[in-house]
Design an enzyme around this catalytic site. Structure first.
Site, short mmCIF file in Angstrom:
data_model
loop_
_atom_site.label_atom_id
_atom_site.label_comp_id
_atom_site.label_asym_id
_atom_site.label_seq_id
_atom_site.Cartn_x
_atom_site.Cartn_y
_atom_site.Cartn_z
CG HIS A 190 7.08 5.73 -10.72
ND1 HIS A 190 7.69 6.98 -10.54
CD2 HIS A 190 5.89 6.16 -10.34
CE1 HIS A 190 7.02 7.82 -9.78
NE2 HIS A 190 5.91 7.26 -9.64
NE ARG A 297 -9.64 -1.04 -0.97
CZ ARG A 297 -9.86 -1.98 -1.85
NH1 ARG A 297 -9.63 -1.87 -3.19
NH2 ARG A 297 -10.52 -3.22 -1.43
NE ARG A 333 -12.90 2.25 1.97
CZ ARG A 333 -12.12 1.04 1.99
NH1 ARG A 333 -13.04 0.02 2.15
NH2 ARG A 333 -10.99 1.08 1.87
CD GLU A 432 -15.39 -2.89 5.83
OE1 GLU A 432 -14.48 -3.30 5.06
OE2 GLU A 432 -15.42 -1.87 5.92
CG ASP A 456 -12.01 -5.87 6.37
OD1 ASP A 456 -10.91 -6.33 6.91
OD2 ASP A 456 -11.95 -4.67 5.85
NE ARG A 466 -8.05 -7.57 3.85
CZ ARG A 466 -8.54 -6.51 3.33
NH1 ARG A 466 -9.86 -5.85 4.35
NH2 ARG A 466 -8.52 -5.78 2.39
CB CYS A 503 -16.65 -2.65 -3.00
SG CYS A 503 -16.94 -2.46 -1.40
#
Ligand code: PEP
Ligand code: MG
Length: 581
Positions: A190, A297, A333, A432, A456, A466, A503
């Site tokens: 937080h 996402r 997605r 991707e 990706d 990655r 994206c």
């Protein structure tokens, strides 16, 4: 230069170290007489009342000076202090075990914190941090230990402490506190969220760093790279101060673009959208002038709990994002779990090569109920604003066909229940996996749009993990091969009158903007903080110039040559300062 901890809030800062030293509190563990019980309970009640009014004050101040989202973090602390279970539990320890109020409180809080910390989930761990924060406030109130105040600093400082609690962060002096370094915490803490929203650079989880810092010492830090610099000579100080100043000035300038249309000098319109992980992130997107959400996402909805979110819970989240975006397109997605995104309750088998394994659409096509539940939730949200569906990790046309069949089933189920949704909802895929980019001509017939996931796509095209630091220098999204795949996808989709977005991180990289524009990309979706930088570049060039740049870039044979060429392009446009902020 020293790499420490976790990059938790971006930005460059320079200031004198202010060590937030929390003295160890001595807690009296001795037993009391029964006759003292009432007095101890009274002490406890007073400490709770004091804490309540202190937190209420912080809440109000945060609401007025920072924002609603941030204030909600503090509101959760109010709920903890108002929770009768906490108070009753402590009272019970006083009465039954005859301990002083402070030890009873300490014991009860420690027990609860331990319980939450056992659960391996960053969001639940945050709950433990919140309880600890409130517990320490109660303890200090009870023992008359002053609570640290960093709301009024006399000079520019970088605060360094073992832990910087959310309630302390919410009250921080925004004028003089230039940066935050803490030994505990991480980017989902937080405190990190507050720091990002307050635009204060932060590095958390820098364990052991206090031993290297001296009170009053001038240091600099970079919250994007999680590095600090302890040895600063006059030249270095001037250089950093200039960068900080320039950054602030540019940000202010860019902000003026927020409500200006995104279009090239010769009138070619482009859509700049945001990537979000939680519906609340849509607010940040709107504040930065996003014209849509290019990637929601959704896996985060599955992560912050110990079971799958049901249709209603998902519907509420999607609807919230769609409503915040107020008619702007929102691409949702479907679940992209697996690979590096683990969800313990999915109990996925351990795999030798998780990135090449059972993940994303591959899981959804097997667990049809899981997939359909999500699709129904998305469909229902489409009634509240423009919503699009996107499948991740598509390797070939047969997966799209199968996914669309399941989508049809989900639609029929809603029709039967007379639940409304957008009958013309658009469906696309993420490109991707190289196979999807290569065979885009076969897939295009089955979709309404493509969105290129360069994160990706780069990993699979170049065979470079990655997430592996060791090979990060050869992970290049501007590699000629990756660019050729991107070019192919755009050409194929345009040939069929469909649109292509991007994206992956490349979409928000200012170095790539002119090149992607010249290749014909229709939509760029990125982290909200990059939108205005990319807009500045789009609005400064003509599409015909961008096409020439792209054409030339495609003749170059390495990512280094392409990157250098693009740096020169920005320099010639006098826009290279954007790379510095
Ligand atoms: C991508 O792969 O480019 C992408 C945007 O998806 P993620 O980063 O969530 O894998
Ligand atoms: Mg991906």
């Amino acid at each position: 230069m020293m790499k420490i901890g976790v990059a938790s809030s971006p930005g460059l800062a320079i200031g004198k170290v202010y060590i937030l030293d929390e003295a160890e509190i001595d807690i009296d563990k001795s037993n009391i007489e029964y006759s003292q019980v009432q007095a101890e309970i009274q002490k406890l009640i007073e400490a709770f009342a004091d804490a309540r009014s202190q937190i209420e004050e912080i809440y109000q101040k945060t609401l007025e000076t920072v924002g609603e989202d941030e204030a909600n973090i503090i509101q959760a602390h109010l709920m903890i202090v108002d929770d009768p279970v906490l108070l009753d539990g402590i009272k019970e320890i006083i009465v039954n075990e005859l301990f002083k109020a402070e030890y009873a409180l300490y014991k009860s809080v420690e027990e609860q914190v331990a319980l939450f910390q056992q659960i391996d989930d960053p969001y639940i761990k945050e709950r433990a941090a919140d309880i600890k924060d409130v517990g320490s406030r109660l303890l200090k109130n009870m023992l008359g230990v002053p609570i640290k105040d960093i709301s009024n600093m006399k000079e520019d400082v970088i605060i360094a402490g073992k832990e910087i609690t959310p309630s302390l962060m919410a009250t921080v002096d925004r004028k003089h506190v230039k940066g935050i370094i803490a030994e505990v915490g991480g980017s989902t803490a937080h405190t990190a969220i507050l720091a990002r929203n307050m635009e204060i650079p932060a590095i958390l989880g820098a364990s052991g760093i206090l031993a290297s810092l001296k009170e009053g010492q001038l240091i600099s830090m970079d919250g994007s790279k999680a590095v600090i610099e302890l040895e600063l000579d006059r030249n270095k100080i001037v250089e950093i101060e200039k960068k900080v100043e320039l950054g602030a000035k540019i940000k202010k300038e860019l902000f003026k673009l927020k409500d200006i249309q995104t279009k090239t000098l010769d009138g070619h319109m482009i859509e700049l959208a945001a990537n979000i992980g939680m519906p609340e992130d849509a607010e940040k997107a709107m504040e930065n002038g996003a014209e849509g959400v290019g990637l929601f996402r959704t896996e985060f909805l599955y992560m912050d709990r110990d079971r799958q979110p049901n249709e209603e819970e998902q519907f509420a989240s999607y609807k919230k994002a769609v409503e915040i975006m107020d008619g702007r397109p929102v691409i949702i997605r479907t679940l992209d779990v697996g690979g590096d995104k683990e969800i313990p309750y999915f109990k996925l088998p351990k795999e030798e090569n998780p990135f090449l394994g059972f993940r994303a659409i591959r899981i959804c096509l097997e667990d049809v109920e899981l997939f359909k539940t999500q699709l129904r939730a998305i469909l229902r949200a489409s009634k509240f604003g423009k919503t699009l569906i996107m499948y991740p990790m598509i390797a070939g046309v047969e997966e799209v066909v199968k996914a669309n069949e399941i989508l049809e089933e989900a639609k029929n189920e809603l029709r039967q229940k007379q639940q409304a949704f957008d009958e013309n909802i658009k469906v696309g895929i993420m490109v991707e996996i190289p196979s999807a980019a290569i065979a885009a001509d076969l897939i295009v017939k089955e979709v309404d749009f493509f969105s290129i996931g360069t994160n990706d796509l780069t990993q699979y095209t170049l065979a470079v993990d990655r997430g592996n630091e060791k090979v990060s220098s050869i992970y290049k999204s501007m590699h000629p091969s990756v660019l050729r795949l991107i070019r192919n996808v755009i050409e194929v989709s345009h040939g069929k009158g469909k649109f292509t977005g991007m994206c992956g991180e490349l979409a928000g990289n200012p170095l790539a903007t002119v090149l992607l524009l010249g290749m014909g990309l229709d939509e760029f979706s990125m982290s909200p903080s990059s939108i205005l930088k990319v807009k500045k570049i789009v609005n400064s060039v003509s599409i015909s110039y961008a096409r020439q740049v792209a054409q030339h870039a495609m003749t170059l044979s390495s990512s280094l040559e392409i990157e250098n060429y693009m740096k020169n392009v920005l320099k010639e446009l006098e826009l290279d300062y954007i790379l510095e902020i």
